[in-house]
Motif scaffolding. Structure first.
Motif: not given
Ligand code: B12
Ligand code: SF4
Length: 472
Positions: A19-21, A47-49, A63-65, A67-69, A113-115, A211-213, A338-340, A362-365
């Motif tokens: 359910i979380k994923y 892959e979560h679903v 591919i979106q990366v 830390i934990t994936n 990635g928007e630009h 949004d973060d805030h 401590p995220y890199p 580095y999954d906060t557990r």
């Molecule tokens: C939603 C979310 C989740 C969701 C699902 C993620 C999803 N379906 O996208 C759930 C609840 C499953 C989740 C779980 C976890 N999450 Co989370 N999550 C988020 C959150 C709140 C929002 C992500 C988001 O949608 N952002 C908005 C979109 C538009 O931005 P974006 O995804 O970053 O994509 C942009 C860029 O990254 C970039 N980009 C991304 N990929 C690529 C690829 C290419 C080629 C290019 C050009 C650009 C690009 O372009 C995009 C547009 O600008 C973030 C916080 C944050 N503000 O990012 C934390 C965050 C990503 N999560 C985090 C963590 C730690 C976790 C967990 C480990 C927590 C836990 N203890 O369970 C798990 C593990 C998940 C996993 N699969 O590995 C950390 C990651 C830290 C890190 N350094 O990686 C964050 C940053 C939270 C934090 N403040 O610490 N998460």
């Protein structure tokens, strides 16, 4: 072309909670897909679903990366490159450790990635893609609409996730955000009319702002909330302690439909807050935060971090007791990680305290560093104890009873128990692909707490504020 969000571990992991994923779709990837030529044949796999297809031969794989994936993402990247695909890697972890990611990619992307992504698409079409793209222009103006058509809404409980800003104006030492947004603005918003237009495009009632805030830019947030009034939405979001107490923005949010808020309390210790650079929480009364949100019928998801340098063995019980007594509806506990790229990582690495660089952990557990006053084993034990204790039935009932209004107490019970106590039922619903049927239930729990003492208090708070604003 194929877009992939890899999962942190295989679904066989003991930590896997379907359910979380299955909450949120891959919004970041759907955002990037908006830049594709409409004729491009594109698929999005999460892959979560769903199980990923590995036997296909796309020309371009994105591919979106996180830390934990990361290790899973690298394996997938290697696999697709071996089959002849051009592989692009981006996201938070690539931004923190570009050299590590570059070994598995044809192009890497640092920052949002928007630009960079549209520029890459042009370069690729011209046969001159770069190895590395770094984001420096930061704006959300005039973005093409997110390709939500690529998202299978049936697979998610919350398909209506949305972000109307990026980043945050604060600088907490452990947060991902300063590293991710280095080299440009680290907080910016969409235009209000564009945000409202995106909201209007989303079907149903429920929204989740990722949004973060959301309250960070008060003028933007106020205009957004006023624009949302009358749209009949219920929504969830995240904000800081100080923004909840400042002015009357939170009342506008409630009037627009805010029903549940993720609040970064992090720790009850002012020393630990100062140590983590979380200055915006210092000197703020957490009790006032709780009371104010409770008065408005807004449920609280409290976020707490264990393992800050001044934390000792009492921190777990102290935190859980406070959360229960305060009527916090759901709690998210984290082991400090401590995220890199963060100041916390740099400090710990300099002190030789990082004990593993296995990013899967580095999954906060898991404890991946040497804590100050606790042993790693004590810290992990305390973390699990906190979760178990907070979500015990007697504690859920006790926390629910802390609300002034009986209706709010009932909602608390339904939300908290629904989230943590019916895992098997959720698993079944996900297996038979009926998550969409649960959305009205979620909307019901998040609907306003009407009538009774609570509503009267909210209404009178509102009119006092309206009067104050009108200068009367
Ligand atoms: C939603 C979310 C989740 C969701 C699902 C993620 C999803 N379906 O996208 C759930 C609840 C499953 C989740 C779980 C976890 N999450 Co989370 N999550 C988020 C959150 C709140 C929002 C992500 C988001 O949608 N952002 C908005 C979109 C538009 O931005 P974006 O995804 O970053 O994509 C942009 C860029 O990254 C970039 N980009 C991304 N990929 C690529 C690829 C290419 C080629 C290019 C050009 C650009 C690009 O372009 C995009 C547009 O600008 C973030 C916080 C944050 N503000 O990012 C934390 C965050 C990503 N999560 C985090 C963590 C730690 C976790 C967990 C480990 C927590 C836990 N203890 O369970 C798990 C593990 C998940 C996993 N699969 O590995 C950390 C990651 C830290 C890190 N350094 O990686 C964050 C940053 C939270 C934090 N403040 O610490 N998460
Ligand atoms: S307030 Fe939250 S999002 Fe902003 S820097 Fe601190 S932890 Fe990060």
């Amino acid at each position: 072309m194929k877009l992939i969000l890899p999962a942190l571990t295989e679904a066989t992991s003991p930590y896997w909670r379907p359910i979380k994923y299955s909450l949120f779709p891959p919004l970041g990837l759907a955002t990037l897909a908006a830049y594709l030529d409409p004729d491009t044949e594109v698929t999005l796999e999460d892959e979560h679903v769903q199980r990923l297809r590995l036997d296909d031969t796309p020309d371009l794989v994105v591919i979106q990366v996180y830390i934990t994936n990361a290790s899973r993402a690298y394996r997938l990247a290697d696999h697709h490159r071996a089959r002849g695909a051009y592989v692009a890697l981006g996201g938070l972890h690539v931004t923190s450790l570009p050299d590590e990611a570059a070994a598995h990619a044809d192009s890497i992307f640092l920052g949002p990635g928007e630009h960079t992504f549209p520029r890459f698409l042009r370069d690729l079409a011209a046969g001159r893609p770069l190895r590395r793209y770094e984001s420096s222009t930061r704006t959300l103006q005039d973005l093409p609409p997110i390709r939500r058509d690529l998202i299978d809404r049936r697979l998610y409980l919350v398909p209506n996730s949305i972000v109307v800003s990026r980043g945050c104006p604060h600088h907490c030492a452990f947060c991902y955000k300063d590293a991710f947004f280095a080299g440009g603005r680290s907080f910016y918003t969409q235009r209000v009319d564009a945000a409202l237009a995106e909201i209007a495009r989303l079907p149903g009632r429920h929204l989740y702002f990722l949004d973060d805030h959301l309250l960070a830019d008060a003028r933007f947030a106020r205009d957004l909330f006023r624009g949302m009034r009358g749209m009949g939405r219920v929504f969830q979001a995240a904000a800081t302690v100080d923004s909840i107490l400042r002015g009357d923005l939170i009342e506008d949010a409630a009037a627009a439909g805010l029903r549940s808020l993720f609040v970064g309390f992090e720790t009850l210790s002012p020393d630990a807050l100062a140590g983590a650079g979380k200055r915006q929480n210092l000197g703020r009364s957490y009790r006032d935060v709780v009371r104010r949100l409770d008065d408005l019928g807004i449920m609280i998801n409290g976020s707490f971090v264990f393992g800050l340098d001044r934390d000792d063995g009492d921190v777990f019980a102290r935190t859980v007791d406070w959360a229960v007594r305060s009527g916090i509806t759901t709690a998210t506990f984290h082991v400090l990680t401590p995220y890199p790229g963060t100041a916390t990582f740099a400090d710990m690495a300099a002190q030789g305290r990082i004990t593993t660089r296995d990013w899967n952990l580095y999954d906060t557990r898991h404890v991946v560093y040497r804590p100050g006053r606790l042993s790693a084993a004590e810290l992990e034990r305390g973390y699990w104890w906190a979760y178990r204790t907070f979500y015990r039935w007697d504690r859920i009932v006790q926390a629910a009873a802390a609300h002034a209004s009986p209706k709010h107490a009932l909602k608390h019970l339904a939300y908290s128990a629904g989230w943590k106590k019916f895992e098997r039922a959720w698993n079944f619903v996900i297996r038979v692909r009926q998550l969409a049927q649960m959305r009205p239930l979620l909307e019901g729990v998040l609907s306003p707490v009407g009538g009774g003492r609570h509503a009267e208090r909210s209404t009178s708070a509102r009119s006092t504020l309206d009067a104050r604003r009108a200068g009367t």
